[in-house]
Design an enzyme around this catalytic site. Structure first.
Site, PDB file in Angstrom:
ATOM      1  N   PHE A 121       3.723   1.821  -0.700  1.00  0.00           N
ATOM      2  CA  PHE A 121       4.211   2.881   0.178  1.00  0.00           C
ATOM      3  C   PHE A 121       4.897   3.996  -0.615  1.00  0.00           C
ATOM      4  O   PHE A 121       4.801   5.168  -0.271  1.00  0.00           O
ATOM      5  CB  PHE A 121       5.170   2.306   1.232  1.00  0.00           C
ATOM      6  CG  PHE A 121       5.570   3.305   2.277  1.00  0.00           C
ATOM      7  CD1 PHE A 121       4.712   3.595   3.331  1.00  0.00           C
ATOM      8  CD2 PHE A 121       6.784   3.952   2.199  1.00  0.00           C
ATOM      9  CE1 PHE A 121       5.080   4.536   4.290  1.00  0.00           C
ATOM     10  CE2 PHE A 121       7.157   4.884   3.156  1.00  0.00           C
ATOM     11  CZ  PHE A 121       6.296   5.182   4.206  1.00  0.00           C
TER      12      PHE A 121
ATOM     13  N   HIS B 282       0.565  -4.705   8.890  1.00  0.00           N
ATOM     14  CA  HIS B 282       1.311  -3.807   8.005  1.00  0.00           C
ATOM     15  C   HIS B 282       0.378  -3.051   7.068  1.00  0.00           C
ATOM     16  O   HIS B 282       0.617  -1.896   6.746  1.00  0.00           O
ATOM     17  CB  HIS B 282       2.359  -4.584   7.196  1.00  0.00           C
ATOM     18  CG  HIS B 282       1.802  -5.294   6.013  1.00  0.00           C
ATOM     19  ND1 HIS B 282       1.078  -6.455   6.113  1.00  0.00           N
ATOM     20  CD2 HIS B 282       1.833  -4.966   4.697  1.00  0.00           C
ATOM     21  CE1 HIS B 282       0.689  -6.831   4.911  1.00  0.00           C
ATOM     22  NE2 HIS B 282       1.133  -5.954   4.034  1.00  0.00           N
TER      23      HIS B 282
END
Length: 165
Positions: free
Chosen positions: A66, A97
């Site tokens: 991320f 996710h």
């Protein structure tokens, strides 16, 4: 999956630019380190094999995939950096996710490239399991790091072509 049909470490090397004077940043996610370290090794060695100088390659680590977008942006904003390679691995797992992370990273890296006008390469594996990741990090399907480095080289060649018209 596309990589089941193609070895990630096999690519055309026709008309590659001289990269001996180019500077590269490789941003590596620490999460799934067994995989991302193999990706880094592949990317680094490919750059060296095709003419980059070791002193012109800088590495930056981020905690997870991320964070690759912001890490890539920081490097891409530096005038001396010509291309950024972002390496990570988000394994599907039991929750969704991976969908959110992969989409955010792909969009983030695209935005960095568009904002800076520099090649910012998506070298993030998105496998269903650990074995698929290992197969694409130097295993039976080659190394996504190799492919990401070659993509950076080829994009620099295209940039050179476009700006020399």
């Amino acid at each position: 999956m596309a990589s089941e049909l193609k070895n990630l470490s096999v690519f055309s090397t026709d008309h590659l630019p001289d990269i001996s004077h180019r500077q590269f940043a490789i941003v590596v996610a620490e999460w799934n380190a067994e995989v991302t370290e193999a990706l880094f090794s592949g990317a680094y060695q490919t750059l060296i094999n095709y003419g980059a100088k070791a002193e012109n390659i800088v590495r930056g680590n981020v905690p997870g995939s991320f964070e690759l977008s912001l890490g890539a942006q920081w490097f891409a904003q530096r005038t001396e950096i010509d291309a950024v390679i972002a390496l990570g691995c988000v394994i599907q797992g039991e929750t969704k996710h991976n969908d959110y992370i992969n989409h955010a990273v792909a969009q983030g890296l695209t935005n960095v490239g568009l904002q800076t006008g520099k090649p910012v390469i998506f070298g993030v594996l998105t496998p269903n399991n650990q074995q698929q990741a290992l197969d694409r990090a130097g295993g039976v399907h080659g190394n996504k790091g190799d492919e990401a480095a070659m993509t950076a080289i080829k994009m620099l060649g295209l940039q050179q072509q476009v700006y020399s018209l």
